[in-house]
Design an enzyme around this catalytic site. Structure first.
Site, PDB file in Angstrom:
ATOM      1  N   SER A 122       0.421  -0.977  -0.006  1.00  0.00           N
ATOM      2  CA  SER A 122      -0.100   0.096   0.075  1.00  0.00           C
ATOM      3  C   SER A 122       0.711   1.309  -0.060  1.00  0.00           C
ATOM      4  O   SER A 122       0.396   2.611  -0.450  1.00  0.00           O
ATOM      5  CB  SER A 122      -0.860   0.122   1.604  1.00  0.00           C
ATOM      6  OG  SER A 122      -1.718  -0.905   1.279  1.00  0.00           O
ATOM      7  N   HIS A 143      -2.068  -3.401  -6.953  1.00  0.00           N
ATOM      8  CA  HIS A 143      -2.844  -3.307  -5.287  1.00  0.00           C
ATOM      9  C   HIS A 143      -4.289  -2.820  -4.894  1.00  0.00           C
ATOM     10  O   HIS A 143      -5.309  -2.925  -5.790  1.00  0.00           O
ATOM     11  CB  HIS A 143      -2.680  -1.970  -5.355  1.00  0.00           C
ATOM     12  CG  HIS A 143      -2.917  -1.557  -3.409  1.00  0.00           C
ATOM     13  ND1 HIS A 143      -2.867  -0.420  -4.108  1.00  0.00           N
ATOM     14  CD2 HIS A 143      -2.711  -1.795  -2.643  1.00  0.00           C
ATOM     15  CE1 HIS A 143      -3.642   0.232  -2.659  1.00  0.00           C
ATOM     16  NE2 HIS A 143      -3.220  -1.137  -1.463  1.00  0.00           N
ATOM     17  N   GLU A 155      -5.305  -1.784  -8.048  1.00  0.00           N
ATOM     18  CA  GLU A 155      -4.710  -1.156  -9.129  1.00  0.00           C
ATOM     19  C   GLU A 155      -3.301  -1.619  -9.887  1.00  0.00           C
ATOM     20  O   GLU A 155      -2.735  -2.469  -9.204  1.00  0.00           O
ATOM     21  CB  GLU A 155      -3.829   0.452  -8.168  1.00  0.00           C
ATOM     22  CG  GLU A 155      -4.701   1.198  -7.438  1.00  0.00           C
ATOM     23  CD  GLU A 155      -4.816   1.647  -6.257  1.00  0.00           C
ATOM     24  OE1 GLU A 155      -4.901   3.418  -6.868  1.00  0.00           O
ATOM     25  OE2 GLU A 155      -3.952   1.643  -5.368  1.00  0.00           O
ATOM     26  N   ASN A 193      -6.054   6.696  -2.432  1.00  0.00           N
ATOM     27  CA  ASN A 193      -5.605   6.316  -1.518  1.00  0.00           C
ATOM     28  C   ASN A 193      -5.123   8.316  -1.321  1.00  0.00           C
ATOM     29  O   ASN A 193      -5.164   8.721  -1.015  1.00  0.00           O
ATOM     30  CB  ASN A 193      -4.145   6.081  -0.901  1.00  0.00           C
ATOM     31  CG  ASN A 193      -4.653   4.823  -0.011  1.00  0.00           C
ATOM     32  OD1 ASN A 193      -6.337   4.232   0.317  1.00  0.00           O
ATOM     33  ND2 ASN A 193      -4.056   3.394  -0.117  1.00  0.00           N
TER      34      ASN A 193
HETATM   35  N1  NAD Z   1      -5.037  -5.176   4.863  1.00  0.00           N
HETATM   36  C1  NAD Z   1      -5.089  -4.249   4.423  1.00  0.00           C
HETATM   37  O1  NAD Z   1      -5.858  -3.872   4.405  1.00  0.00           O
HETATM   38  C2  NAD Z   1      -4.805  -3.717   2.759  1.00  0.00           C
HETATM   39  C3  NAD Z   1      -4.691  -3.125   1.984  1.00  0.00           C
HETATM   40  C4  NAD Z   1      -4.208  -3.008   0.442  1.00  0.00           C
HETATM   41  C5  NAD Z   1      -2.996  -3.983   0.944  1.00  0.00           C
HETATM   42  N2  NAD Z   1      -2.470  -4.269   2.429  1.00  0.00           N
HETATM   43  C6  NAD Z   1      -1.013  -4.797   2.068  1.00  0.00           C
HETATM   44  O2  NAD Z   1      -1.120  -5.861   1.799  1.00  0.00           O
HETATM   45  C7  NAD Z   1      -0.243  -6.707   2.057  1.00  0.00           C
HETATM   46  C8  NAD Z   1      -0.466  -7.956   3.412  1.00  0.00           C
HETATM   47  O3  NAD Z   1      -1.190  -7.122   3.960  1.00  0.00           O
HETATM   48  P1  NAD Z   1      -2.336  -8.294   5.304  1.00  0.00           P
HETATM   49  O4  NAD Z   1      -3.154  -7.071   6.044  1.00  0.00           O
HETATM   50  O5  NAD Z   1      -2.714  -9.166   3.850  1.00  0.00           O
HETATM   51  O6  NAD Z   1      -1.027  -8.441   6.362  1.00  0.00           O
HETATM   52  P2  NAD Z   1      -1.305  -9.683   7.442  1.00  0.00           P
HETATM   53  O7  NAD Z   1      -0.985  -9.530   8.006  1.00  0.00           O
HETATM   54  O8  NAD Z   1      -2.606  -9.586   7.718  1.00  0.00           O
HETATM   55  O9  NAD Z   1      -0.891 -10.849   6.373  1.00  0.00           O
HETATM   56  C9  NAD Z   1       0.684 -11.149   6.174  1.00  0.00           C
HETATM   57  C10 NAD Z   1       1.258 -12.351   6.377  1.00  0.00           C
HETATM   58  O10 NAD Z   1       2.553 -12.187   5.620  1.00  0.00           O
HETATM   59  C11 NAD Z   1       2.317 -13.519   5.670  1.00  0.00           C
HETATM   60  N3  NAD Z   1       4.441 -13.572   6.370  1.00  0.00           N
HETATM   61  C12 NAD Z   1       5.281 -12.220   6.742  1.00  0.00           C
HETATM   62  N4  NAD Z   1       7.027 -12.588   5.403  1.00  0.00           N
HETATM   63  C13 NAD Z   1       6.494 -12.813   4.908  1.00  0.00           C
HETATM   64  C14 NAD Z   1       7.472 -13.959   4.438  1.00  0.00           C
HETATM   65  N5  NAD Z   1       8.765 -13.171   4.638  1.00  0.00           N
HETATM   66  N6  NAD Z   1       7.361 -14.788   3.782  1.00  0.00           N
HETATM   67  C15 NAD Z   1       5.881 -15.019   3.362  1.00  0.00           C
HETATM   68  N7  NAD Z   1       5.320 -15.128   3.789  1.00  0.00           N
HETATM   69  C16 NAD Z   1       5.054 -14.053   5.326  1.00  0.00           C
HETATM   70  C17 NAD Z   1       2.856 -13.151   7.447  1.00  0.00           C
HETATM   71  O11 NAD Z   1       2.910 -14.462   8.300  1.00  0.00           O
HETATM   72  C18 NAD Z   1       0.830 -13.233   7.561  1.00  0.00           C
HETATM   73  O12 NAD Z   1       0.085 -14.741   7.766  1.00  0.00           O
HETATM   74  C19 NAD Z   1       0.483  -5.481   2.416  1.00  0.00           C
HETATM   75  O13 NAD Z   1       2.158  -5.010   1.852  1.00  0.00           O
HETATM   76  C20 NAD Z   1      -0.400  -4.549   3.063  1.00  0.00           C
HETATM   77  O14 NAD Z   1       0.092  -3.358   2.575  1.00  0.00           O
HETATM   78  C21 NAD Z   1      -3.237  -4.171   2.815  1.00  0.00           C
END
Ligand code: NAD
Length: 505
Positions: A122, A143, A155, A193
């Site tokens: 993000s 994204h 995106e 955003n």
């Molecule tokens: N949550 C949101 O609303 C949202 C929206 C758009 C984008 N994002 C982006 O998406 C990404 C994930 O967000 P999320 O909310 O799903 O996070 P989350 O914390 O729910 O999940 C992340 C997962 O990644 C795993 N992980 C961490 N390091 C790792 C590695 N080296 N190799 C493999 N797996 C690994 C963790 O174990 C976890 O299960 C981030 O970059 C975030 O900025 C999040």
């Protein structure tokens, strides 16, 4: 890439976003392999996706045969090496540049040379992730928004070295899954955003200047302008700790661009733990999951024998005259003889509008001409409006049962200020070519839930009026955050719409 349209998609990270991405591509008919660094997390993620799909079967939205076929194509992988045969890998792991770079480097060693590597980040710059790779041309952003299956936009972020073919393939993949794909430059906040900054920053500024309370800002924008939620309700939903960081990050990444300046109201509230819903209190208090809105100020009684003067330049003069007639209020053509004077300025505060109309600011209020009179009315006081005049104006405007919000003096009311800021930021997105006008107009309603694309909304409200509001705010405050985008001023000067039929395609 496989010749057929059905691909093998890898998803790294089985958290909230990874699971949604797995579900989306599984439902689109692709084979999906999910990997997570945490032992058992990928299997848990896949099980959670299966449970979601099972619910769709129960609701009759997915056939049992399709469900079984999806299940057969869905795999949890313990090792990153198991992603070797993937056509596209989407990374959705922790938001940490060092960790993401390690994962992309490791993926490059595993996948085919023509496989695409995409990040769901993000806030990080895609070029920063791609720089760790031997073949940065195959790296892009993809994204999604949470929850992925329901938020029907993604995106596709083209970093400076991303090959055009990679962008095309990601766009086709996303649209094939039923989501609108918009192509965006690798700039802070990407498109959605970035476009969403105006609602928060201007809402906060209105409260910071003590023009109105958070609930007033939310009420006006929700009831009169059609936003699903006002900025303070939204901040309470996402959490001020999280949104506060995003506000600061985008401001800093744009090298302190005043249009994105965060509010000094935020850090003390974050320090105090007033995050919003998740902490039970933010801009509102929450009980049993419900918002406790502050009570509205009741309408005072309408004084007998009230005489009213309406600025002949007011755009809502006819509606006001009708309202007065129905309430038994006498309308006079002589400002000096009236108990109450109403002006309807664009981008000007009530005090200056009263003086410009030649009426005594103590007997004057302003009514926002922007939102339709029927939904919610915003009444703005001058710096000197007498309490009895304020009460008479509120009583008159509420006489037909329409809710009224009373605010303090400000150049541009709540709706004018927020709408002008949103349109101006969108105009600057177009100026910078961060996305095409067509993609911007489609992405904002889908990603932010606004009732309209920002530039088309500007056309509906009147681009010349939007410009007048910005110029009024700039003149009153000398704050460069209100400087109109040249993209806007040129179009107003030529009298052409912000969204032309060619641009809308
Ligand atoms: N949550 C949101 O609303 C949202 C929206 C758009 C984008 N994002 C982006 O998406 C990404 C994930 O967000 P999320 O909310 O799903 O996070 P989350 O914390 O729910 O999940 C992340 C997962 O990644 C795993 N992980 C961490 N390091 C790792 C590695 N080296 N190799 C493999 N797996 C690994 C963790 O174990 C976890 O299960 C981030 O970059 C975030 O900025 C999040």
């Amino acid at each position: 890439m496989a010749a057929s349209n059905l691909l093998v998609i890898g998803v790294v990270g089985a958290g909230a976003m990874g699971r949604g991405i797995v579900q989306l591509f599984a439902q689109a008919g692709h084979a999906v392999r999910c990997h997570d660094a945490q032992a058992g997390a990928a299997a848990q993620g896949v099980a959670a996706v299966s449970a979601q799909l099972e619910r769709l079967v129960e609701k009759g939205r997915l056939s049992r045969a399709d469900f079984d076929a999806m299940g057969a194509r869905l795999h949890a992988c313990q090792r990153l090496q198991d992603l070797a045969g993937c056509d596209v890998v989407v990374e959705a792991i922790v938001e940490d540049l060092t960790v993401k770079r390690e994962v992309f480097r490791a993926l490059e060693a595993v996948v085919r040379p023509d496989a695409i590597l995409a990040s769901n980040t993000s806030s990080l710059t895609i070029a920063d992730i791609a720089a760790a790779c031997e073949r940065p041309g195959r790296v892009a952003g993809l994204h999604f928004f949470n929850p992925v299956p329901l938020m029907k936009v993604a995106e596709v972020i083209a970093a400076v070295r991303t090959e055009p073919e990679v962008v095309d393939r990601l766009r086709a993949l996303t649209e094939g899954a039923g989501h609108r794909a918009v192509v965006v430059a690798d700039q802070p906040g990407f498109l959605i955003n970035h476009a969403g900054r105006g609602l928060y920053t201007e809402g906060l500024r209105i409260v910071e200047e003590r023009v109105a309370d958070p609930a007033d800002v939310d009420d006006v924008l929700r009831d009169a302008m059609g936003f699903r939620m006002g900025p303070f309700e939204l901040l309470d939903l996402t959490g001020l700790d999280v949104s506060g960081r995003v506000m600061t990050s985008i401001y800093e990444q744009f090298h302190q661009e005043p249009r994105f300046r965060p509010s000094s109201l935020v850090p003390p509230r974050v320090a105090a733990g007033l995050f919003g819903r998740k902490s039970g209190q933010g801009w509102y208090r929450y009980e049993g999951g419900g918002k406790l809105a502050p009570p509205a100020r009741p309408a005072p009684p309408l004084p007998a024998g009230l005489t009213l003067w309406i600025d002949p330049a007011a755009s809502g003069a006819e509606g006001l005259r009708e309202l007065a007639r129905a309430a038994g209020v006498v309308v006079t053509g002589q400002a000096d003889a009236a108990d109450l004077a109403i002006v309807q300025p664009w981008g000007q505060d009530a005090t200056h509008a009263a003086l410009a109309a030649g009426v005594d600011p103590a007997r004057c209020v302003a009514l926002d001409p922007l939102p339709p009179l029927a939904l919610r009315r915003t009444l703005m006081l001058t710096a000197a409006t007498a309490p009895a005049v304020r009460d008479a104006a509120q009583a008159l405007l509420a006489a037909d049962g329409t809710p009224v919000t009373v605010i303090n003096d400000s150049p541009g009311f709540i709706a004018q200020r927020v709408m002008a800021t949103i349109v101006n930021i969108a105009a600057n997105i177009a100026q910078r070519g961060i996305a095409s006008v067509a993609d911007l107009e489609d992405a904002v309603p889908l990603g932010l839930g606004y009732p309209s694309g920002p530039l088309g909304w500007g056309d509906q409200l009147g681009a010349d009026r939007i410009l007048a509001i910005l110029q009024g705010q700039l003149a009153a405050t000398a704050d460069p955050r209100y400087r109109p985008s040249p993209w806007l001023t040129r179009r107003v000067a030529m009298g052409v719409p912000l969204v032309t039929p060619e641009a809308a395609r």
